[in-house]
Scaffold this active site. Structure first.
Site, short mmCIF file in Angstrom:
data_model
loop_
_atom_site.label_atom_id
_atom_site.label_comp_id
_atom_site.label_asym_id
_atom_site.label_seq_id
_atom_site.Cartn_x
_atom_site.Cartn_y
_atom_site.Cartn_z
N GLY A 14 -0.09 10.70 28.76
CA GLY A 14 0.87 9.81 28.11
C GLY A 14 2.24 9.92 28.76
N ARG A 75 -4.90 8.02 33.11
CA ARG A 75 -5.92 8.97 32.66
C ARG A 75 -7.05 8.85 33.68
NH1 ARG A 75 -3.37 7.87 27.49
NH2 ARG A 75 -2.57 9.92 26.90
N ASP A 106 -1.04 18.31 26.94
CA ASP A 106 -2.02 19.40 27.00
C ASP A 106 -3.25 19.05 27.82
OD1 ASP A 106 -3.00 17.71 25.08
OD2 ASP A 106 -3.62 19.31 23.71
N THR A 129 5.69 15.32 26.98
CA THR A 129 5.00 14.57 25.91
C THR A 129 5.97 14.35 24.76
OG1 THR A 129 3.37 14.76 24.15
CG2 THR A 129 4.01 16.81 25.16
N ASP A 131 5.10 14.21 21.82
CA ASP A 131 4.53 14.82 20.61
C ASP A 131 5.06 16.23 20.29
OD1 ASP A 131 2.94 12.55 20.53
OD2 ASP A 131 1.28 13.50 21.60
N ASP A 133 3.90 19.03 21.16
CA ASP A 133 2.80 19.86 20.68
C ASP A 133 2.36 20.94 21.68
OD1 ASP A 133 1.76 18.07 22.47
OD2 ASP A 133 0.03 17.51 21.28
N ARG A 175 0.04 12.52 17.70
CA ARG A 175 -1.35 12.98 17.84
C ARG A 175 -1.68 13.90 16.66
NH1 ARG A 175 -3.55 13.66 23.81
NH2 ARG A 175 -1.90 15.20 23.92
P1 ADP Z 1 -2.03 14.35 28.02
O1 ADP Z 1 -1.73 15.11 29.26
O2 ADP Z 1 -0.92 13.43 27.62
O3 ADP Z 1 -2.53 15.25 26.92
P2 ADP Z 1 -4.82 13.40 28.45
O4 ADP Z 1 -5.40 14.30 27.43
O5 ADP Z 1 -5.28 12.00 28.49
O6 ADP Z 1 -3.22 13.31 28.37
O7 ADP Z 1 -5.10 14.07 29.90
C1 ADP Z 1 -4.61 13.46 31.06
C2 ADP Z 1 -5.56 13.69 32.20
O8 ADP Z 1 -5.69 15.10 32.47
C3 ADP Z 1 -6.98 13.21 31.98
O9 ADP Z 1 -7.15 11.84 32.18
C4 ADP Z 1 -7.74 14.02 33.04
O10 ADP Z 1 -7.59 13.46 34.31
C5 ADP Z 1 -6.99 15.36 32.99
N1 ADP Z 1 -7.72 16.29 32.11
C6 ADP Z 1 -7.68 16.36 30.77
N2 ADP Z 1 -8.55 17.29 30.31
C7 ADP Z 1 -9.18 17.79 31.39
C8 ADP Z 1 -10.21 18.76 31.61
N3 ADP Z 1 -10.78 19.43 30.58
N4 ADP Z 1 -10.59 19.02 32.88
C9 ADP Z 1 -10.04 18.38 33.93
N5 ADP Z 1 -9.09 17.44 33.79
C10 ADP Z 1 -8.65 17.15 32.57
#
Ligand code: ADP
Length: 326
Positions: A14, A75, A106, A129, A131, A133, A175
């Site tokens: 995000g 993403r 996260d 972020t 959030d 969090d 979230r």
């Molecule tokens: P944020 O960073 O805002 O929490 P996301 O949860 O969508 O956003 O995660 C962003 C990107 O980080 C994902 O699209 C993916 O490419 C990578 N990512 C998230 N979780 C994992 C994971 N368990 N293993 C590898 N890459 C991950």
């Protein structure tokens, strides 16, 4: 300092206001310390599709005041697979990138952690972020700006809520964290906040009706954190319609406007400090940590701690809100 000569920087997940200030700080601090910088576009996706550009100081001119991220964000499901990460590693090698700075939430830091372990690459995370969090930092990049956007919106909603004697449920992001809702409620003078942290503990609507919605008030604003745990603002509006039909209820979902806008001074300074500290950390041979600021001091937080530990909501804030909404 280790063998790091060239740093790759990306924003992922995000978007959050202040990400540009962080990109600028990382880039300029790196160049100031004779390191090369490469901007990776669209988060981890850019490592797979090879969208990488050498960054000079001018590439980050005139961006500190801009919301969003000039590097774009995305993403990327492919990066969650070992095959995807292998391609990403090969791209890094081709470009001579020997350390990564990842700005994101996260999910993004989880990806950085796995990638760093798999390929023994120094990865530094910055908490980006709205959030708030992530554990180990008082606030995250973008949170303060989002909070101020919420205030602006709620101030306007209050004008119409008061004119019509209405009860408004205003849904904010977060979230599974209630920081935006709770602090947004305190700062805007709202009557209550419904947050995921307390969703299993009490019936927050009942409590609000009982404690907060006094007869002396003819309008009321409740901030609801968007979350499966709370059910969101629509859920509470429906409940009020069924259980308390005497109230004239309305819903406003603030949505993506909370992500936009020029970052506040707080977020620009936070992002600048964190960005500079990321390069200091790399030069000190730190790896696989998120940089945070706690009690006005830069801290290094292992990824495992930043991601896994649920950042607690202060009970004191809940009590403040309750006392001030009589
Ligand atoms: P944020 O960073 O805002 O929490 P996301 O949860 O969508 O956003 O995660 C962003 C990107 O980080 C994902 O699209 C993916 O490419 C990578 N990512 C998230 N979780 C994992 C994971 N368990 N293993 C590898 N890459 C991950």
């Amino acid at each position: 300092m280790g063998a790091v000569k060239c740093i790759g920087i990306l924003t992922s997940g995000g978007d959050a206001p202040g990400m540009n200030a962080a990109i600028r700080a990382v880039t300029r601090t790196a160049i100031y310390n004779d390191l090369r910088v490469k901007g990776i576009y669209r988060g981890y996706k850019g490592l797979i599709t090879d969208e990488i550009v050498e960054f000079k100081s001018q590439n980050v001119s005139n961006i500190i005041q801009l919301g969003g991220t000039i590097l774009k964000t995305a993403r990327c499901n492919e990066f969650t697979t070992p095959e995807g990460r292998k391609i990403a590693y090969e791209t890094m090698q081709r470009h001579g990138i020997d350390a990564l700075v990842v700005i994101g939430g996260d999910g993004s830091l989880t990806g950085a952690r796995i990638f760093a372990q798999e390929y023994n690459i120094p990865c530094i995370g910055l908490p980006g972020t709205i959030d708030n969090d992530l554990y180990g930092t008082d606030t995250t990049i973008g949170y303060d700006t989002a909070l101020n956007t919420i205030l602006d919106a709620v101030d306007k909603i209050r004008d119409t809520a008061t004119s019509h004697d209405r009860l408004f449920f205003v849904e904010v992001m977060g979230r599974d964290a209630g920081f935006l809702a709770l602090n947004g409620a305190i700062a805007s003078g709202a009557e209550a906040a419904i947050i995921p942290e307390f969703s299993t503990e009490v019936d927050q609507l009942e409590e609000f009706i009982k404690n907060g919605f006094r007869k002396s008030k003819n309008s009321s604003i409740v901030l609801v954190a968007e979350s499966e745990l709370t059910g969101g603002a629509m859920h509470y509006a429906e409940r009020v319609k069924n259980e308390y039909p005497q109230y004239d209820v309305r819903v406003t979902i603030l949505g993506h406007l909370q992500r936009g806008g020029s970052p506040t001074a707080h977020d620009r300074i936070l992002a600048s400090r964190l960005g500079a500290a990321a390069i200091d950390a790399i030069m000190e041979d730190q790896r696989n940590v998120m940089i945070g600021i706690e009690n006005d001091e830069v801290v290094y937080v292992p990824f495992s701690k930043a991601i896994k530990n649920d950042k607690p909501i202060k009970r004191e804030l809940v009590n403040v809100l309750r006392a001030l909404s009589i």
